[in-house]
Design an enzyme around this catalytic site. Structure first.
Site, PDB file in Angstrom:
ATOM      1  N   HIS A  31       0.694  -1.313   0.003  1.00 12.49           N
ATOM      2  CA  HIS A  31       0.274  -0.030   0.115  1.00 12.49           C
ATOM      3  C   HIS A  31       0.476   1.777   0.189  1.00 12.49           C
ATOM      4  O   HIS A  31       0.592   2.762  -0.300  1.00 12.49           O
ATOM      5  CB  HIS A  31      -1.077  -0.018   1.177  1.00 12.49           C
ATOM      6  CG  HIS A  31      -0.452   0.371   2.789  1.00 12.49           C
ATOM      7  ND1 HIS A  31      -0.165  -1.186   3.361  1.00 12.49           N
ATOM      8  CD2 HIS A  31      -0.172   1.097   2.882  1.00 12.49           C
ATOM      9  CE1 HIS A  31       0.360   0.242   4.238  1.00 12.49           C
ATOM     10  NE2 HIS A  31      -0.037   1.504   4.218  1.00 12.49           N
ATOM     11  N   ASP A  58      -0.539  -7.625   1.627  1.00  6.88           N
ATOM     12  CA  ASP A  58       0.484  -6.251   1.833  1.00  6.88           C
ATOM     13  C   ASP A  58       1.747  -6.220   1.653  1.00  6.88           C
ATOM     14  O   ASP A  58       2.214  -5.730   2.843  1.00  6.88           O
ATOM     15  CB  ASP A  58      -0.564  -5.221   3.039  1.00  6.88           C
ATOM     16  CG  ASP A  58      -0.010  -3.787   3.016  1.00  6.88           C
ATOM     17  OD1 ASP A  58      -0.022  -3.540   1.505  1.00  6.88           O
ATOM     18  OD2 ASP A  58       0.078  -3.493   3.756  1.00  6.88           O
ATOM     19  N   SER A  92       4.496   2.462   8.018  1.00  8.87           N
ATOM     20  CA  SER A  92       3.737   1.639   6.821  1.00  8.87           C
ATOM     21  C   SER A  92       5.156   1.178   6.483  1.00  8.87           C
ATOM     22  O   SER A  92       5.765   2.095   5.516  1.00  8.87           O
ATOM     23  CB  SER A  92       2.916   1.696   6.176  1.00  8.87           C
ATOM     24  OG  SER A  92       1.864   2.339   6.646  1.00  8.87           O
TER      25      SER A  92
END
EC number: 3.4.21.-
Length: 238
Positions: free
Chosen positions: A43, A88, A184
């Site tokens: 992402h 992910d 992230s």
């Protein structure tokens, strides 16, 4: 990272910073796994990415950091026994290898799966406050615990997580310590092994009983190693 401290400059040699090329805005973290490859979260992908290796203080330009671009990007598209939550993960081949130095060295892939109950290290340039965002110039590090997947499933009913998953659940149930926005793609290092990639969490980070979700590196090892080895056909894990 919320509730952490500035990382020791020697403990983040493999941590890379991803930027959006045109806006020069900081996006995500990532992990250098060898001289030419970085592992991060899917992402975090943007059309134009710039990758800085060997950075500590993002506000200071110094000559020890190295700038790279993605030459190739790989996404995990296996369907069997993998849900969208398990995918992910993004593998980036750099446009040229980095030179290892005092502050640049890779983090090796895990040799065994993670154990629930392990103490894990997280790190990144993500916000140090939530819900208001305050992005630090230097990476922050903290210790959290690897929890049973069921804890995350109960904690986040809105995500409708599947009954079983390859995703990792980690945090501090008392609250106060957590990864957060823009952490992230960074690593979750349990008992010294690179086990997870920062993926998703609650909108407000570091809340009690709201641990976060991490992509499980161990379950993607064959895929990662096949791509790095240049294999034309990448077999999906069973």
């Amino acid at each position: 990272v919320i509730g952490g401290d500035e990382c020791n400059i020697n403990e983040r040699n493999f941590l890379v910073a991803l930027y959006e090329y045109w806006s020069q805005s900081f996006l995500c973290g990532g992990t250098l796994i060898n001289g030419e490859w970085v592992l991060t979260a899917a992402h975090c992908d943007r059309k134009h990415i710039l990758i800085y290796v060997g950075v500590h203080d993002r506000s200071v330009q110094f000559d020890k950091e190295q700038r790279r671009f993605p030459k190739e990007k790989y996404f995990f598209n296996c369907r069997n026994n993998f849900t969208k939550w398990d995918k992910d993960i993004m593998l980036i081949r750099l446009n040229k290898p980095v030179s290892y130095s005092e502050h640049i060295a890779p983090l090796s892939l895990p040799s065994s799966p993670p154990i629930v109950g392990s103490v894990c290290r997280v790190m990144g340039w993500g916000t140090i406050k939530s819900p208001q965002e305050t992005l630090p110039d230097v990476p922050h590090c903290a210790n959290i615990n690897l929890l049973d997947y069921g804890v995350c499933r109960t904690a986040h009913p809105q995500f409708r997580l599947p009954a079983t998953s390859r995703i990792l659940c980690a945090g501090v149930l008392e609250g106060g310590i957590d990864t957060c926005h823009r952490d992230s793609g960074g690593p979750l290092i349990c008992n010294g092994e690179f086990q997870g990639i920062v993926s998703w969490g609650d909108g407000s980070c570091a809340q009690p009983d709201k641990p976060a979700l991490y992509s499980k590196v161990f379950d993607h090892l064959d895929w990662i190693q096949n791509i790095i080895a240049g294999s034309e056909t990448v077999n999906c894990p069973s």
